[in-house]
Design an enzyme around this catalytic site. Structure first.
Site, mmCIF file in Angstrom:
data_model
loop_
_atom_site.group_PDB
_atom_site.id
_atom_site.type_symbol
_atom_site.label_atom_id
_atom_site.label_comp_id
_atom_site.label_asym_id
_atom_site.label_seq_id
_atom_site.Cartn_x
_atom_site.Cartn_y
_atom_site.Cartn_z
ATOM 1 N N LYS A 150 2.233 2.570 2.505
ATOM 2 C CA LYS A 150 2.200 3.243 3.815
ATOM 3 C C LYS A 150 1.912 2.222 4.912
ATOM 4 O O LYS A 150 1.255 1.191 4.661
ATOM 5 C CB LYS A 150 1.158 4.367 3.851
ATOM 6 C CG LYS A 150 -0.223 3.912 3.457
ATOM 7 C CD LYS A 150 -1.180 5.093 3.354
ATOM 8 C CE LYS A 150 -2.546 4.581 2.932
ATOM 9 N NZ LYS A 150 -3.205 5.256 1.892
ATOM 10 N N LYS A 162 0.821 -1.225 0.000
ATOM 11 C CA LYS A 162 0.000 0.000 0.000
ATOM 12 C C LYS A 162 0.852 1.271 0.000
ATOM 13 O O LYS A 162 0.330 2.371 -0.144
ATOM 14 C CB LYS A 162 -0.931 0.027 1.226
ATOM 15 C CG LYS A 162 -2.041 -1.024 1.166
ATOM 16 C CD LYS A 162 -3.146 -0.753 2.172
ATOM 17 C CE LYS A 162 -4.269 -1.750 2.043
ATOM 18 N NZ LYS A 162 -5.356 -1.578 3.005
#
Ligand code: CTP
Length: 137
Positions: A45, A43
Protein backbone atom coordinates in the site's frame (compact mmCIF):
# COMPACT_ATOMS: atom_id res chain seq x y z
CA UNK A 1 31.13 10.44 12.02
CA UNK A 2 28.66 9.90 9.20
CA UNK A 3 25.44 8.12 10.18
CA UNK A 4 23.15 6.34 7.70
CA UNK A 5 19.61 5.51 8.73
CA UNK A 6 16.87 4.26 6.43
CA UNK A 7 13.11 4.11 6.61
CA UNK A 8 9.72 5.28 5.43
CA UNK A 9 9.06 7.99 8.04
CA UNK A 10 5.36 8.31 7.14
CA UNK A 11 3.23 10.47 9.51
CA UNK A 12 6.42 11.75 11.18
CA UNK A 13 6.13 11.16 14.93
CA UNK A 14 8.01 11.27 18.25
CA UNK A 15 9.45 7.76 17.77
CA UNK A 16 11.13 9.03 14.59
CA UNK A 17 12.32 12.15 16.43
CA UNK A 18 13.88 10.09 19.25
CA UNK A 19 15.70 7.85 16.77
CA UNK A 20 17.03 10.79 14.76
CA UNK A 21 18.05 12.70 17.91
CA UNK A 22 20.16 9.72 19.04
CA UNK A 23 21.69 9.42 15.57
CA UNK A 24 22.51 13.11 15.63
CA UNK A 25 24.44 12.71 18.90
CA UNK A 26 26.81 10.45 16.98
CA UNK A 27 27.46 12.68 13.98
CA UNK A 28 26.07 13.89 10.66
CA UNK A 29 22.77 12.17 9.83
CA UNK A 30 21.86 11.03 6.32
CA UNK A 31 18.37 9.55 5.94
CA UNK A 32 17.85 7.09 3.08
CA UNK A 33 14.13 7.56 2.49
CA UNK A 34 12.04 4.80 0.93
CA UNK A 35 10.39 5.81 -2.32
CA UNK A 36 6.62 5.58 -2.85
CA UNK A 37 7.19 2.85 -5.45
CA UNK A 38 9.27 0.72 -3.12
CA UNK A 39 6.78 1.13 -0.24
CA UNK A 40 3.91 0.11 -2.53
CA UNK A 41 5.74 -3.02 -3.62
CA UNK A 42 7.04 -3.94 -0.16
CA UNK A 43 4.05 -3.05 2.05
CA UNK A 44 1.36 -3.51 -0.60
CA UNK A 45 0.00 0.00 0.00
CA UNK A 46 1.13 3.54 -0.63
CA UNK A 47 2.17 5.77 2.30
CA UNK A 48 -0.23 8.46 3.57
CA UNK A 49 2.40 11.11 2.77
CA UNK A 50 4.18 11.18 -0.57
CA UNK A 51 7.98 10.97 -0.88
CA UNK A 52 8.12 14.73 -1.40
CA UNK A 53 6.00 15.38 1.70
CA UNK A 54 7.97 12.95 3.89
CA UNK A 55 11.24 14.41 2.64
CA UNK A 56 10.26 18.01 3.42
CA UNK A 57 9.28 17.11 7.01
CA UNK A 58 12.55 15.23 7.56
CA UNK A 59 14.54 18.13 6.14
CA UNK A 60 12.86 20.45 8.64
CA UNK A 61 13.98 18.22 11.53
CA UNK A 62 17.00 19.63 13.35
CA UNK A 63 18.48 16.15 13.74
CA UNK A 64 18.63 15.45 9.99
CA UNK A 65 21.46 16.75 7.81
CA UNK A 66 20.45 15.28 4.46
CA UNK A 67 17.72 13.15 2.90
CA UNK A 68 18.52 10.91 -0.08
CA UNK A 69 16.27 8.40 -1.85
CA UNK A 70 16.75 4.72 -1.01
CA UNK A 71 17.49 4.01 -4.65
CA UNK A 72 18.03 0.25 -4.50
CA UNK A 73 14.70 -0.50 -2.75
CA UNK A 74 15.15 -3.86 -1.03
CA UNK A 75 18.85 -3.73 -1.93
CA UNK A 76 19.95 -1.01 0.46
CA UNK A 77 23.63 -1.54 -0.41
CA UNK A 78 23.22 0.74 -3.46
CA UNK A 79 22.56 3.82 -1.32
CA UNK A 80 24.77 2.74 1.58
CA UNK A 81 27.76 2.57 -0.79
CA UNK A 82 26.92 6.03 -2.13
CA UNK A 83 26.65 7.50 1.37
CA UNK A 84 29.66 5.48 2.61
CA UNK A 85 28.79 6.00 6.31
CA UNK A 86 30.78 5.11 9.41
CA UNK A 87 27.65 3.84 11.15
CA UNK A 88 24.35 2.31 10.01
CA UNK A 89 21.72 2.99 12.69
CA UNK A 90 18.27 1.45 13.04
CA UNK A 91 15.58 1.19 15.71
CA UNK A 92 15.91 -1.78 18.04
CA UNK A 93 12.58 -3.23 16.87
CA UNK A 94 14.75 -4.60 14.04
CA UNK A 95 16.97 -6.52 16.48
CA UNK A 96 14.19 -9.09 16.71
CA UNK A 97 13.62 -9.28 12.94
CA UNK A 98 16.04 -10.15 10.16
CA UNK A 99 17.42 -6.70 9.42
CA UNK A 100 20.23 -8.21 7.32
CA UNK A 101 17.76 -9.94 5.02
CA UNK A 102 15.59 -6.81 4.88
CA UNK A 103 18.54 -4.63 3.93
CA UNK A 104 20.20 -7.04 1.53
CA UNK A 105 23.61 -7.22 3.23
CA UNK A 106 25.56 -9.62 5.44
CA UNK A 107 27.85 -9.10 8.44
CA UNK A 108 30.80 -9.99 6.17
CA UNK A 109 29.74 -7.25 3.74
CA UNK A 110 29.61 -4.70 6.59
CA UNK A 111 32.93 -5.87 8.06
CA UNK A 112 34.72 -5.71 4.71
CA UNK A 113 33.77 -2.04 4.37
CA UNK A 114 34.22 -1.08 8.00
CA UNK A 115 30.55 -0.20 8.56
CA UNK A 116 29.28 -0.50 12.14
CA UNK A 117 25.63 -1.45 12.65
CA UNK A 118 23.97 -0.10 15.77
CA UNK A 119 20.50 -0.45 17.25
CA UNK A 120 18.88 2.65 18.76
CA UNK A 121 16.36 2.01 21.58
CA UNK A 122 12.86 1.79 20.09
CA UNK A 123 10.21 4.21 21.40
CA UNK A 124 7.31 2.14 22.69
CA UNK A 125 3.68 3.12 22.13
CA UNK A 126 3.92 5.07 18.90
CA UNK A 127 4.41 4.14 15.27
CA UNK A 128 2.90 5.00 11.90
CA UNK A 129 0.72 1.88 12.17
CA UNK A 130 -0.33 2.88 15.70
CA UNK A 131 -1.24 6.42 14.58
CA UNK A 132 -3.38 5.07 11.73
CA UNK A 133 -5.22 2.87 14.27
CA UNK A 134 -5.74 5.87 16.59
CA UNK A 135 -7.26 7.83 13.72
CA UNK A 136 -9.79 5.07 13.11
CA UNK A 137 -11.21 6.23 16.46
N1 CTP B 1 11.27 3.82 15.07
C1 CTP B 1 11.55 3.94 16.44
N2 CTP B 1 10.52 4.04 17.35
C2 CTP B 1 9.24 4.01 16.92
C3 CTP B 1 8.93 3.89 15.55
C4 CTP B 1 9.99 3.79 14.64
O1 CTP B 1 12.72 3.95 16.84
N3 CTP B 1 8.27 4.07 17.82
C5 CTP B 1 12.37 3.73 14.12
C6 CTP B 1 12.40 2.44 13.31
O2 CTP B 1 13.05 1.40 14.02
C7 CTP B 1 13.21 2.87 12.11
C8 CTP B 1 12.79 4.34 11.91
O3 CTP B 1 12.19 4.74 13.16
O4 CTP B 1 14.60 2.84 12.41
C9 CTP B 1 11.82 4.52 10.77
O5 CTP B 1 10.76 3.63 10.99
P1 CTP B 1 9.46 3.54 10.07
O6 CTP B 1 9.22 2.11 9.71
O7 CTP B 1 9.51 4.53 9.00
O8 CTP B 1 8.32 4.00 11.12
P2 CTP B 1 7.24 3.17 11.94
O9 CTP B 1 6.51 4.15 12.80
O10 CTP B 1 7.89 2.01 12.65
O11 CTP B 1 6.28 2.65 10.78
P3 CTP B 1 5.32 1.36 10.72
O12 CTP B 1 4.35 1.43 11.86
O13 CTP B 1 4.65 1.47 9.37
O14 CTP B 1 6.23 0.15 10.80
Amino acid sequence: MLIYTGGTFDLFHSGHVNLLAKCSQLGRVIVALNTDEFIASYKGKVPVMSYKERKSVLEACRYVDEVVPNEGGSDSTVTILKVNPDIIAIGSDWARRDYYLQMGFTQDWLDARGYSLIYIPYTQGISTTNLKARMQG
